[in-house]
Design an enzyme around this catalytic site. Sequence first.
Site, PDB file in Angstrom:
ATOM      1  CG  HIS A  67      -7.863  -0.969 -15.799  1.00 20.06           C
ATOM      2  ND1 HIS A  67      -7.072  -1.913 -15.182  1.00 20.06           N
ATOM      3  CD2 HIS A  67      -7.093   0.149 -15.909  1.00 20.06           C
ATOM      4  CE1 HIS A  67      -5.871  -1.380 -14.925  1.00 20.06           C
ATOM      5  NE2 HIS A  67      -5.862  -0.138 -15.371  1.00 20.06           N
ATOM      6  CE  LYS A 102      -1.157  -2.558 -12.840  1.00 19.51           C
ATOM      7  NZ  LYS A 102      -2.172  -1.893 -13.656  1.00 19.51           N
ATOM      8  CB  THR A 109      -6.690 -18.403  -8.019  1.00 23.46           C
ATOM      9  OG1 THR A 109      -6.919 -19.287  -6.928  1.00 23.46           O
ATOM     10  CG2 THR A 109      -7.659 -17.243  -7.948  1.00 23.46           C
ATOM     11  CB  SER A 256       4.335   5.010 -13.493  1.00 29.30           C
ATOM     12  OG  SER A 256       2.964   4.705 -13.228  1.00 29.30           O
TER      13      SER A 256
HETATM   14  O1  6AU Z   1      -2.044   7.815 -18.152  1.00 31.81           O
HETATM   15  P1  6AU Z   1      -2.850   7.565 -16.906  1.00 31.81           P
HETATM   16  O2  6AU Z   1      -2.128   7.995 -15.662  1.00 31.81           O
HETATM   17  O3  6AU Z   1      -4.227   8.160 -17.008  1.00 31.81           O
HETATM   18  O4  6AU Z   1      -3.134   5.991 -16.840  1.00 31.81           O
HETATM   19  C1  6AU Z   1      -2.116   5.060 -16.680  1.00 31.81           C
HETATM   20  C2  6AU Z   1      -2.630   3.654 -16.844  1.00 31.81           C
HETATM   21  C3  6AU Z   1      -3.634   3.194 -15.792  1.00 31.81           C
HETATM   22  C4  6AU Z   1      -2.810   2.388 -14.813  1.00 31.81           C
HETATM   23  O5  6AU Z   1      -3.558   1.329 -14.242  1.00 31.81           O
HETATM   24  C5  6AU Z   1      -1.701   1.829 -15.701  1.00 31.81           C
HETATM   25  O6  6AU Z   1      -1.546   2.744 -16.783  1.00 31.81           O
HETATM   26  N1  6AU Z   1      -0.384   1.663 -15.041  1.00 31.81           N
HETATM   27  C6  6AU Z   1       0.306   0.433 -15.092  1.00 31.81           C
HETATM   28  C7  6AU Z   1      -0.035  -0.674 -15.977  1.00 31.81           C
HETATM   29  C8  6AU Z   1      -0.293  -0.455 -17.359  1.00 31.81           C
HETATM   30  O7  6AU Z   1       0.082  -1.802 -15.608  1.00 31.81           O
HETATM   31  C9  6AU Z   1       1.472   0.257 -14.362  1.00 31.81           C
HETATM   32  C10 6AU Z   1       2.060   1.365 -13.724  1.00 31.81           C
HETATM   33  O8  6AU Z   1       3.146   1.263 -13.181  1.00 31.81           O
HETATM   34  N2  6AU Z   1       1.409   2.554 -13.767  1.00 31.81           N
HETATM   35  C11 6AU Z   1       0.219   2.737 -14.407  1.00 31.81           C
HETATM   36  O9  6AU Z   1      -0.281   3.868 -14.424  1.00 31.81           O
HETATM   37  O10 6AU Z   1      -4.582   2.368 -16.427  1.00 31.81           O
END
Ligand code: 6AU
Length: 375
Positions: A67, A102, A109, A256
Amino acid sequence: MSTRHPTLATPFAERANQATHPLTNYLFRLMELKRSNLCLSADVQSARQLLDLAEKAGPAIVVFKTHYDLISGWDYNPQIGTGAKLAVLARKHGFLIFEDRKFVDIGKTVQMQYTAGTARIIEWAHITNANIDAGKDMVRALAEAAAKWKERINYEVKTSVTVGTPVSEHFDDAEEPSEDGRRLDPREQNGGFYRDGRDADGRKGSIVSITTVTQSFEPVDSPRLSKNMTEGDEVLFPGIEEPPSDRGLLLLAQMSSRGCLMTKEYTQACVEVAREHKSFVMGFVSQESLNTEPEDNFIHMTPGCKLPPQGEGENGHVEGDGLGQQYNTPSKLINVCGVDIVIVGRGITTAMDPQKEAERYQREAWRAYLRRVGQ
Ligand code: 6AU
């Protein structure tokens, strides 16, 4: 989840052969070579920590997720900045870079956000993702931007320099944008002097010559991300060629987080858009496999993944983070939900030894995959 879609029992090596997207073909082969289906989500604070993590965890992973906008000290220089440095580590350790941007906006844009601006994501990220709430034209817009960029990247900028004596009409006070659209400080265009010959302290300088820089585009073969970086740039991960210069998109089909508002209809629309743009969309960020048609071979990357603490057994319960994030184990996500790559952030980044923890996740996720395909 689709019940026993053929991809669930098919080894990644075979899915590589069936892949229509060149980057998906590459990624499946890389996964087999490294015996890894792990993506590290590098949500750390500084560029230094980010690069250190890529160096340490690089051997255990196949995708490094960023990110860029949460990294302090991100250097935007396209040749020697953070993206370019990451590209060098990607070549050395064999992983793809996924900027978790995302995208969601009107087509024009997102094209500009993807290819231009400060971060120029397309230059250093093999993969990015999009939320398609804005409609499917946005995916086409990103695909067109990627195709145009690929066409252009195959031509390298050749710079020639000529030196001559200045003539007065060269010294007009209007600022001109540089090649990359930046407004240049007049001194940048004039050897450190303002145009009337004074330097920043007001002293007069004497100008004896002026340098003219001409640029033209020449075809090149190498698909490498950063062409101008030389230090350590020649180290290439053994056993596989460089990734193709094609760019890939993942559609954010399911999330998630608790109470996520993405409906079944939204998820289904993602699948339909993916089928319409197979040469750009590699697959999904989702919580389960969304391959349902016989010819579907999309790749699924899944966040919300954590292992229970050491010694608790791989299927132990994992608490959420208190801010809506929910976790499942690699075994559940890969075996039961049928996803291909698990995305792990804090499970690794906050460990005492992130390198060892990345290796532990790599082993567990790969074991789950082998079980799924019956090996
Ligand atoms: O394992 P974590 O919880 O420390 O980090 C999860 C990473 C973060 C969120 O921005 C990303 O995964 N994420 C995404 C993505 C990859 O698009 C989608 C989602 O549904 N949940 C999620 O946690 O960088």
